[in-house]
Design a protein around this motif. Structure first.
Motif, PDB file in Angstrom:
ATOM      1  N   LEU A  51       0.603  -1.277  -0.084  1.00 22.52           N
ATOM      2  CA  LEU A  51      -0.087   0.028  -0.087  1.00 22.52           C
ATOM      3  C   LEU A  51       0.960   1.456  -0.020  1.00 22.52           C
ATOM      4  N   ARG A  52       2.201   1.114   0.716  1.00 18.06           N
ATOM      5  CA  ARG A  52       2.734   2.370   0.693  1.00 18.06           C
ATOM      6  C   ARG A  52       4.435   1.729   0.844  1.00 18.06           C
ATOM      7  N   ASP A  53       5.287   2.293  -0.158  1.00 24.11           N
ATOM      8  CA  ASP A  53       6.577   1.736  -0.071  1.00 24.11           C
ATOM      9  C   ASP A  53       7.597   3.005  -0.069  1.00 24.11           C
ATOM     10  N   LEU A  54       7.708   3.770   1.105  1.00 22.76           N
ATOM     11  CA  LEU A  54       8.517   4.924   1.223  1.00 22.76           C
ATOM     12  C   LEU A  54       9.896   4.172   1.748  1.00 22.76           C
ATOM     13  N   TYR A  55      10.902   5.198   1.695  1.00 19.07           N
ATOM     14  CA  TYR A  55      12.385   4.723   2.174  1.00 19.07           C
ATOM     15  C   TYR A  55      12.188   4.494   3.735  1.00 19.07           C
ATOM     16  N   ILE A  56      11.532   5.239   4.307  1.00 17.47           N
ATOM     17  CA  ILE A  56      11.385   5.179   6.080  1.00 17.47           C
ATOM     18  C   ILE A  56      10.292   4.188   6.184  1.00 17.47           C
ATOM     19  N   HIS A  57       9.439   3.828   5.554  1.00 16.77           N
ATOM     20  CA  HIS A  57       8.105   3.256   6.066  1.00 16.77           C
ATOM     21  C   HIS A  57       7.404   2.634   4.883  1.00 16.77           C
ATOM     22  N   GLN A  58       7.101   1.048   5.275  1.00 15.62           N
ATOM     23  CA  GLN A  58       6.356   0.172   4.352  1.00 15.62           C
ATOM     24  C   GLN A  58       5.092  -0.010   4.884  1.00 15.62           C
ATOM     25  N   THR A  59       3.778  -0.244   4.077  1.00 14.06           N
ATOM     26  CA  THR A  59       2.691  -0.734   4.356  1.00 14.06           C
ATOM     27  C   THR A  59       2.100  -1.872   3.555  1.00 14.06           C
ATOM     28  N   THR A  60       1.988  -2.975   4.088  1.00 18.51           N
ATOM     29  CA  THR A  60       1.315  -4.072   3.396  1.00 18.51           C
ATOM     30  C   THR A  60       0.022  -4.760   3.636  1.00 18.51           C
ATOM     31  N   ALA A  61      -0.844  -4.629   2.891  1.00 22.33           N
ATOM     32  CA  ALA A  61      -2.218  -5.460   2.970  1.00 22.33           C
ATOM     33  C   ALA A  61      -1.816  -6.876   3.070  1.00 22.33           C
ATOM     34  N   VAL A  62      -2.310  -7.734   3.962  1.00 23.85           N
ATOM     35  CA  VAL A  62      -2.455  -9.203   3.934  1.00 23.85           C
ATOM     36  C   VAL A  62      -3.523  -9.632   3.798  1.00 23.85           C
ATOM     37  N   VAL A  63      -4.194 -10.619   3.046  1.00 23.46           N
ATOM     38  CA  VAL A  63      -5.377 -11.278   3.024  1.00 23.46           C
ATOM     39  C   VAL A  63      -5.111 -12.942   3.033  1.00 23.46           C
ATOM     40  N   GLU A  64      -5.791 -13.457   4.102  1.00 24.79           N
ATOM     41  CA  GLU A  64      -5.402 -15.041   4.089  1.00 24.79           C
ATOM     42  C   GLU A  64      -7.106 -15.769   4.084  1.00 24.79           C
ATOM     43  N   ILE A  65      -7.041 -16.860   3.367  1.00 25.55           N
ATOM     44  CA  ILE A  65      -8.158 -17.585   3.603  1.00 25.55           C
ATOM     45  C   ILE A  65      -7.947 -19.020   3.776  1.00 25.55           C
ATOM     46  N   PHE A  66      -8.412 -19.680   4.674  1.00 25.38           N
ATOM     47  CA  PHE A  66      -7.868 -20.754   5.362  1.00 25.38           C
ATOM     48  C   PHE A  66      -9.275 -21.680   5.757  1.00 25.38           C
ATOM     49  N   PRO A  67      -9.006 -23.121   5.893  1.00 25.43           N
ATOM     50  CA  PRO A  67     -10.326 -23.752   6.368  1.00 25.43           C
ATOM     51  C   PRO A  67     -10.554 -23.296   7.726  1.00 25.43           C
ATOM     52  N   GLY A  68     -12.030 -23.285   8.198  1.00 22.63           N
ATOM     53  CA  GLY A  68     -12.291 -23.007   9.390  1.00 22.63           C
ATOM     54  C   GLY A  68     -12.818 -24.313   9.961  1.00 22.63           C
ATOM     55  N   ASP A  69     -13.307 -24.106  11.154  1.00 25.76           N
ATOM     56  CA  ASP A  69     -14.088 -25.262  11.833  1.00 25.76           C
ATOM     57  C   ASP A  69     -15.206 -25.466  11.069  1.00 25.76           C
ATOM     58  N   GLU A  70     -15.299 -26.864  10.840  1.00 28.05           N
ATOM     59  CA  GLU A  70     -16.551 -27.102  10.117  1.00 28.05           C
ATOM     60  C   GLU A  70     -17.952 -26.789  10.911  1.00 28.05           C
ATOM     61  N   LYS A  71     -17.916 -26.802  12.172  1.00 32.10           N
ATOM     62  CA  LYS A  71     -18.933 -26.433  12.999  1.00 32.10           C
ATOM     63  C   LYS A  71     -19.571 -25.050  12.854  1.00 32.10           C
ATOM     64  N   GLU A  72     -18.400 -24.097  12.718  1.00 32.41           N
ATOM     65  CA  GLU A  72     -18.737 -22.514  12.605  1.00 32.41           C
ATOM     66  C   GLU A  72     -18.668 -22.212  10.992  1.00 32.41           C
ATOM     67  N   ALA A  73     -17.675 -22.623  10.439  1.00 37.34           N
ATOM     68  CA  ALA A  73     -17.689 -22.019   9.014  1.00 37.34           C
ATOM     69  C   ALA A  73     -16.850 -23.001   8.109  1.00 37.34           C
ATOM     70  N   ALA A  74     -17.046 -23.074   6.968  1.00 41.51           N
ATOM     71  CA  ALA A  74     -16.053 -23.666   5.943  1.00 41.51           C
ATOM     72  C   ALA A  74     -14.731 -23.112   5.724  1.00 41.51           C
ATOM     73  N   TYR A  75     -14.659 -21.956   5.678  1.00 38.56           N
ATOM     74  CA  TYR A  75     -13.527 -21.128   5.408  1.00 38.56           C
ATOM     75  C   TYR A  75     -13.444 -19.766   6.309  1.00 38.56           C
ATOM     76  N   MET A  76     -12.309 -19.605   6.625  1.00 38.31           N
ATOM     77  CA  MET A  76     -12.201 -17.996   7.069  1.00 38.31           C
ATOM     78  C   MET A  76     -11.527 -17.157   6.216  1.00 38.31           C
ATOM     79  N   LEU A  77     -11.825 -15.769   6.671  1.00 36.11           N
ATOM     80  CA  LEU A  77     -11.012 -14.823   5.640  1.00 36.11           C
ATOM     81  C   LEU A  77     -10.766 -13.861   6.575  1.00 36.11           C
ATOM     82  N   VAL A  78      -9.235 -13.473   6.423  1.00 35.77           N
ATOM     83  CA  VAL A  78      -8.801 -12.428   7.631  1.00 35.77           C
ATOM     84  C   VAL A  78      -7.788 -11.603   6.901  1.00 35.77           C
TER      85      VAL A  78
END
Length: 141
Positions: free
Chosen positions: A72-99
């Motif tokens: 999102l930002r790549d300055l000499y003194i500061h970097q900002t990165t967005a991270v999105v992850e999808i992984f299997p959830g607990d079958e009782k609650e949800a099939a997949y989790m999105l963070v």
């Protein structure tokens, strides 16, 4: 000796850095009744969607996890990165989790960086899944 003290302090500030993480709300991805959404199909759809939004996605086959990152930002003194992850959830609650998280690394102290984060790309992805009839995203309480 006194002349070296300001130099030491200045170098300490320049070499040290801060890392701050802010998270969006976690979401549960639940396939619709008519959809038989497999991890491979979800990862492929998510990979294509987030790649079009400027993310670099990698899937781990041994642990079914999809991780997408975007600078999102790549300055000499500061970097900002967005991270999105999808992984299997607990079958009782949800099939997949999105963070989604925002990683700030650099010389800007955390006091000057917002602790709130909302990833519009994730909200758009959830809207896309709903429109295509593949799944529904629910925020985790």
């Amino acid at each position: 000796m006194k002349k070296q003290y300001p130099f030491f302090v200045l170098m300490s500030v320049l070499v040290s850095g801060c890392t701050n993480v802010a998270s969006d709300v976690a979401r549960q991805i639940e396939p619709t009744a008519s959809s038989h959404l497999k991890a491979s199909d979800l990862f492929s759809t998510a990979s294509d969607f987030f790649a079009q939004a400027g993310y670099l996605c990698t899937a781990d086959e041994t642990l079914p996890i999809l991780k997408c990152t975007k600078e999102l930002r790549d300055l000499y003194i500061h970097q900002t990165t967005a991270v999105v992850e999808i992984f299997p959830g607990d079958e009782k609650e949800a099939a997949y989790m999105l963070v989604a998280e925002r990683w700030d690394e650099g010389l800007i102290p955390g006091e000057f960086i917002s602790g709130h984060f909302r990833n519009d790309d994730v909200a758009n992805f959830c809207g896309y899944l709903r429109e295509e009839g593949l799944a529904v995203c629910r925020t985790r309480s």
